[in-house]
Write a protein that holds these residues in place. Structure first.
Motif, PDB file in Angstrom:
ATOM      1  N   VAL A  40       0.813  -1.217   0.000  1.00 49.93           N
ATOM      2  CA  VAL A  40       0.000   0.000   0.000  1.00 49.93           C
ATOM      3  C   VAL A  40       0.845   1.265   0.000  1.00 49.93           C
ATOM      4  O   VAL A  40       0.310   2.371   0.095  1.00 49.93           O
ATOM      5  CB  VAL A  40      -0.974   0.017   1.202  1.00 49.93           C
ATOM      6  N   ALA A  41       2.166   1.128  -0.108  1.00 43.60           N
ATOM      7  CA  ALA A  41       3.020   2.305  -0.215  1.00 43.60           C
ATOM      8  C   ALA A  41       2.729   3.021  -1.532  1.00 43.60           C
ATOM      9  O   ALA A  41       2.330   2.389  -2.523  1.00 43.60           O
ATOM     10  CB  ALA A  41       4.494   1.902  -0.139  1.00 43.60           C
ATOM     11  N   PRO A  42       2.917   4.352  -1.596  1.00 46.56           N
ATOM     12  CA  PRO A  42       2.524   5.132  -2.780  1.00 46.56           C
ATOM     13  C   PRO A  42       3.524   5.020  -3.935  1.00 46.56           C
ATOM     14  O   PRO A  42       4.112   6.013  -4.357  1.00 46.56           O
ATOM     15  CB  PRO A  42       2.455   6.564  -2.241  1.00 46.56           C
ATOM     16  N   ALA A  43       3.734   3.818  -4.431  1.00 44.90           N
ATOM     17  CA  ALA A  43       4.629   3.605  -5.576  1.00 44.90           C
ATOM     18  C   ALA A  43       4.210   2.327  -6.277  1.00 44.90           C
ATOM     19  O   ALA A  43       3.892   1.324  -5.621  1.00 44.90           O
ATOM     20  CB  ALA A  43       6.081   3.514  -5.110  1.00 44.90           C
ATOM     21  N   THR A  44       4.234   2.360  -7.603  1.00 49.40           N
ATOM     22  CA  THR A  44       3.847   1.173  -8.370  1.00 49.40           C
ATOM     23  C   THR A  44       4.758   0.002  -8.073  1.00 49.40           C
ATOM     24  O   THR A  44       4.312  -1.147  -7.963  1.00 49.40           O
ATOM     25  CB  THR A  44       3.869   1.486  -9.878  1.00 49.40           C
ATOM     26  N   LEU A  45       6.066   0.282  -7.936  1.00 50.14           N
ATOM     27  CA  LEU A  45       7.019  -0.785  -7.622  1.00 50.14           C
ATOM     28  C   LEU A  45       6.674  -1.444  -6.298  1.00 50.14           C
ATOM     29  O   LEU A  45       6.754  -2.672  -6.164  1.00 50.14           O
ATOM     30  CB  LEU A  45       8.437  -0.212  -7.582  1.00 50.14           C
ATOM     31  N   ALA A  46       6.269  -0.659  -5.313  1.00 52.63           N
ATOM     32  CA  ALA A  46       5.889  -1.221  -4.010  1.00 52.63           C
ATOM     33  C   ALA A  46       4.629  -2.069  -4.124  1.00 52.63           C
ATOM     34  O   ALA A  46       4.496  -3.099  -3.448  1.00 52.63           O
ATOM     35  CB  ALA A  46       5.672  -0.096  -2.997  1.00 52.63           C
ATOM     36  N   LEU A  47       3.703  -1.655  -4.988  1.00 51.06           N
ATOM     37  CA  LEU A  47       2.472  -2.414  -5.192  1.00 51.06           C
ATOM     38  C   LEU A  47       2.782  -3.839  -5.629  1.00 51.06           C
ATOM     39  O   LEU A  47       2.217  -4.810  -5.117  1.00 51.06           O
ATOM     40  CB  LEU A  47       1.601  -1.709  -6.237  1.00 51.06           C
ATOM     41  N   TYR A  48       3.710  -3.945  -6.585  1.00 50.31           N
ATOM     42  CA  TYR A  48       4.082  -5.278  -7.077  1.00 50.31           C
ATOM     43  C   TYR A  48       5.074  -5.975  -6.149  1.00 50.31           C
ATOM     44  O   TYR A  48       5.005  -7.193  -5.950  1.00 50.31           O
ATOM     45  CB  TYR A  48       4.669  -5.169  -8.483  1.00 50.31           C
ATOM     46  N   GLY A  49       6.013  -5.199  -5.565  1.00 46.64           N
ATOM     47  CA  GLY A  49       6.975  -5.794  -4.643  1.00 46.64           C
ATOM     48  C   GLY A  49       6.311  -6.375  -3.410  1.00 46.64           C
ATOM     49  O   GLY A  49       6.693  -7.444  -2.927  1.00 46.64           O
ATOM     50  N   GLY A  50       5.296  -5.684  -2.903  1.00 49.21           N
ATOM     51  CA  GLY A  50       4.546  -6.234  -1.783  1.00 49.21           C
ATOM     52  C   GLY A  50       3.854  -7.530  -2.162  1.00 49.21           C
ATOM     53  O   GLY A  50       3.756  -8.459  -1.344  1.00 49.21           O
ATOM     54  N   GLY A  51       3.382  -7.603  -3.414  1.00 45.40           N
ATOM     55  CA  GLY A  51       2.767  -8.841  -3.898  1.00 45.40           C
ATOM     56  C   GLY A  51       3.741 -10.003  -3.912  1.00 45.40           C
ATOM     57  O   GLY A  51       3.366 -11.147  -3.626  1.00 45.40           O
ATOM     58  N   VAL A  52       5.005  -9.731  -4.238  1.00 45.51           N
ATOM     59  CA  VAL A  52       6.037 -10.772  -4.199  1.00 45.51           C
ATOM     60  C   VAL A  52       6.187 -11.324  -2.785  1.00 45.51           C
ATOM     61  O   VAL A  52       6.193 -12.540  -2.563  1.00 45.51           O
ATOM     62  CB  VAL A  52       7.388 -10.216  -4.702  1.00 45.51           C
ATOM     63  N   LEU A  53       6.302 -10.410  -1.810  1.00 42.48           N
ATOM     64  CA  LEU A  53       6.451 -10.844  -0.416  1.00 42.48           C
ATOM     65  C   LEU A  53       5.234 -11.631   0.056  1.00 42.48           C
ATOM     66  O   LEU A  53       5.367 -12.655   0.747  1.00 42.48           O
ATOM     67  CB  LEU A  53       6.666  -9.620   0.482  1.00 42.48           C
ATOM     68  N   ILE A  54       4.057 -11.169  -0.325  1.00 38.39           N
ATOM     69  CA  ILE A  54       2.824 -11.857   0.063  1.00 38.39           C
ATOM     70  C   ILE A  54       2.773 -13.259  -0.534  1.00 38.39           C
ATOM     71  O   ILE A  54       2.427 -14.229   0.148  1.00 38.39           O
ATOM     72  CB  ILE A  54       1.601 -11.026  -0.367  1.00 38.39           C
ATOM     73  N   GLY A  55       3.125 -13.373  -1.817  1.00 32.01           N
ATOM     74  CA  GLY A  55       3.092 -14.684  -2.463  1.00 32.01           C
ATOM     75  C   GLY A  55       4.042 -15.670  -1.816  1.00 32.01           C
ATOM     76  O   GLY A  55       3.683 -16.832  -1.574  1.00 32.01           O
ATOM     77  N   VAL A  56       5.272 -15.234  -1.526  1.00 36.57           N
ATOM     78  CA  VAL A  56       6.243 -16.118  -0.883  1.00 36.57           C
ATOM     79  C   VAL A  56       5.750 -16.538   0.502  1.00 36.57           C
ATOM     80  O   VAL A  56       5.821 -17.719   0.871  1.00 36.57           O
ATOM     81  CB  VAL A  56       7.617 -15.429  -0.782  1.00 36.57           C
ATOM     82  N   ALA A  57       5.227 -15.581   1.259  1.00 35.62           N
ATOM     83  CA  ALA A  57       4.751 -15.885   2.613  1.00 35.62           C
ATOM     84  C   ALA A  57       3.613 -16.904   2.588  1.00 35.62           C
ATOM     85  O   ALA A  57       3.617 -17.880   3.350  1.00 35.62           O
ATOM     86  CB  ALA A  57       4.298 -14.596   3.303  1.00 35.62           C
ATOM     87  N   ILE A  58       2.640 -16.690   1.701  1.00 37.10           N
ATOM     88  CA  ILE A  58       1.499 -17.603   1.645  1.00 37.10           C
ATOM     89  C   ILE A  58       1.935 -18.980   1.162  1.00 37.10           C
ATOM     90  O   ILE A  58       1.419 -20.009   1.615  1.00 37.10           O
ATOM     91  CB  ILE A  58       0.392 -17.023   0.744  1.00 37.10           C
ATOM     92  N   SER A  59       2.915 -19.028   0.260  1.00 36.76           N
ATOM     93  CA  SER A  59       3.379 -20.337  -0.230  1.00 36.76           C
ATOM     94  C   SER A  59       3.996 -21.146   0.908  1.00 36.76           C
ATOM     95  O   SER A  59       3.818 -22.370   0.974  1.00 36.76           O
ATOM     96  CB  SER A  59       4.391 -20.152  -1.359  1.00 36.76           C
ATOM     97  N   LEU A  60       4.724 -20.490   1.789  1.00 34.37           N
ATOM     98  CA  LEU A  60       5.302 -21.203   2.937  1.00 34.37           C
ATOM     99  C   LEU A  60       4.196 -21.760   3.835  1.00 34.37           C
ATOM    100  O   LEU A  60       4.268 -22.906   4.296  1.00 34.37           O
ATOM    101  CB  LEU A  60       6.203 -20.269   3.731  1.00 34.37           C
ATOM    102  N   LEU A  61       3.158 -20.965   4.073  1.00 33.36           N
ATOM    103  CA  LEU A  61       2.018 -21.440   4.855  1.00 33.36           C
ATOM    104  C   LEU A  61       1.318 -22.592   4.142  1.00 33.36           C
ATOM    105  O   LEU A  61       0.954 -23.597   4.769  1.00 33.36           O
ATOM    106  CB  LEU A  61       1.041 -20.289   5.096  1.00 33.36           C
ATOM    107  N   ASN A  62       1.113 -22.454   2.828  1.00 34.28           N
ATOM    108  CA  ASN A  62       0.420 -23.488   2.050  1.00 34.28           C
ATOM    109  C   ASN A  62       1.116 -24.841   2.134  1.00 34.28           C
ATOM    110  O   ASN A  62       0.477 -25.886   2.295  1.00 34.28           O
ATOM    111  CB  ASN A  62       0.350 -23.077   0.573  1.00 34.28           C
TER     112      ASN A  62
END
Length: 426
Positions: free
Chosen positions: A119-141
């Motif tokens: 949710v940081a005000p930058a397009t790169l952060a929008l996608y970079g946060g998605g990377v972190l979220i995907g990795v985190a959820i994959s570990l839980l999965n």
């Protein structure tokens, strides 16, 4: 714990390790606090789809804020799914190296951080946060099912229902409340999405005592091989990557994930594009997530009683196809009906895909390897769905062609599923 229990093969990250007496003692300490463990599992499971479900009702506002095209907007949901597959590659190694409890705790912290970065005000952060979220959820999965099987071997089915039900409940709550939260926070989609980092923080806090208790387990395991004789121990186990049946199970996992993540990304948008309010679209999307519980609970129970699961393959793919047809011909007027039909099909399909991994495996080690293969390839394949649907929608200006492509995915899933559902072992 009796000696046979101590020698029991474990699944997923710990499928080919055997605990020493120190490791067994540490596990006893963990299981002495079953309520704490249960709370941790439920809270972690609530997070496993929440960060993904929070985007869909707000995708229009996100797109407008950054001036994104439909294709670029679809990357907001595709990037986390892509990294579900990438993270699945390393999750078993991390679990063996550092211990399941530690990795799950770190994954929850990473998830919370990813939500805030997004949710940081930058397009790169929008996608970079998605990377972190995907990795985190994959570990839980990847690690959560193995932990459940390891610590609740006699109640694995019921605990799996708790885990999957909590996962779907989390997505339902988030989908239903994202738009109201946005309004409550002064029409701020950023605040609405950031709010769910608190859920990850609470779950991490609940896991911290288990991390401290489980410290004695890490480093107190030794490697074993699934062989009964010295001669067999020298032989390399069969690679699941060379098995046609393993590929059929994997492709069914991937195709059903693909059709589900397209709906996660675009279902509310399909409704709002046909005149529905965002609030109503969010509630119907939440209903879709809620109704998945019925399919996810019932279909695996039926699958376990069948030698061949082919009738269930036909059932779940037909339900999903029928729901997609409804979205094509009458998206607004029949929204509740199509959402319910799709939900039963989606929940049944994911439950069946996970059950096929177990049913088609001859032993725990094979199940672990097939699970890793199916989740890695499956999520990489699924990541294509939202991106492709968004690109085709942008090109054609209509949802007709993207939905028609999803019907093709349903047909492909039916074909590979009928092969995967045969009574055979990898």
């Amino acid at each position: 714990m009796s000696r046979p229990e101590a020698d029991q093969l474990l699944l997923d990250a710990e499928a080919d390790v055997r605990p020493t007496p120190q490791g067994v003692a540490a596990r006893r300490a963990l299981l002495a606090h079953p309520v704490l463990l249960m709370v941790g599992i439920v809270l972690a499971s609530l997070n496993m789809r929440a960060a993904l479900a929070s985007v869909s009702p707000l995708v229009g506002e996100i797109s407008d804020s950054f001036g994104l095209s439909s294709t670029a907007t679809s990357l907001v949901t595709s990037v986390p799914v892509l990294f579900l597959g990438v993270g699945a590659m390393v999750a078993p190694w991390l679990g063996r190296r550092f211990g399941t409890e530690r990795v799950l705790f770190a994954a929850l912290l990473l998830l919370g951080a990813g939500i805030l970065v997004r949710v940081a005000p930058a397009t790169l952060a929008l996608y970079g946060g998605g990377v972190l979220i995907g990795v985190a959820i994959s570990l839980l999965n990847v690690l959560m099912p193995g932990l459940i099987k390891r610590d609740f071997p006699d109640r694995a089915a019921s605990m799996t229902s708790v885990y999957t039900g909590s996962m779907i409940a989390g997505a339902t709550i988030v989908a239903a409340t994202s738009v109201p939260l946005e309004k409550a926070f002064g029409d701020s989609w950023e605040a609405s999405m950031a709010f769910w980092s608190l859920l990850a923080a609470v779950a991490a806090l609940a896991w911290l005592p288990q991390v401290l208790i489980a410290r004695g387990r890490t480093g107190h395991e030794h490697r074993i091989v699934p062989a009964a004789t010295a001669q067999a121990a020298q032989a390399a186990p069969k690679s699941v990557w060379r098995s046609k049946l393993a590929w059929q199970v994997t492709l069914f996992m991937g195709l059903q994930s693909l059709w589900s993540y397209v709906l996660i990304a675009w279902m509310p948008t399909i409704f709002t594009d046909h005149g529905m309010s965002r609030s109503t679209a969010g509630v119907i999307f939440a209903f879709n997530n809620l109704i998945q519980v019925a399919g996810a609970f019932a279909v695996p129970l039926l699958a376990g009683r069948m030698r061949s699961q082919r009738p269930l393959i036909v059932l779940v793919t037909s339900l999903v196809a029928a729901g997609y047809v409804g979205l094509m011909v009458a998206p607004a007027s029949g929204a509740w009906l199509w959402s319910g039909i799709l939900g039963i099909g989606q929940g049944g399909a994911v439950g069946l895909a996970l059950t096929l991994i177990v049913l088609r495996s001859g032993d725990a080690v094979t199940a672990a390897r097939l699970s890793g293969m199916a989740q890695t390839i499956g999520y990489l394949l699924a990541a294509v769905g939202p991106l492709a649907a968004g690109a085709v929608y942008q090109t054609t200006g209509s949802w007709t062609v993207p939905i028609a492509l999803m019907l093709g995915v349903c047909a492909a899933a039916l074909v590979v599923g009928l092969f995967a559902a045969r009574d055979r072992k990898v």
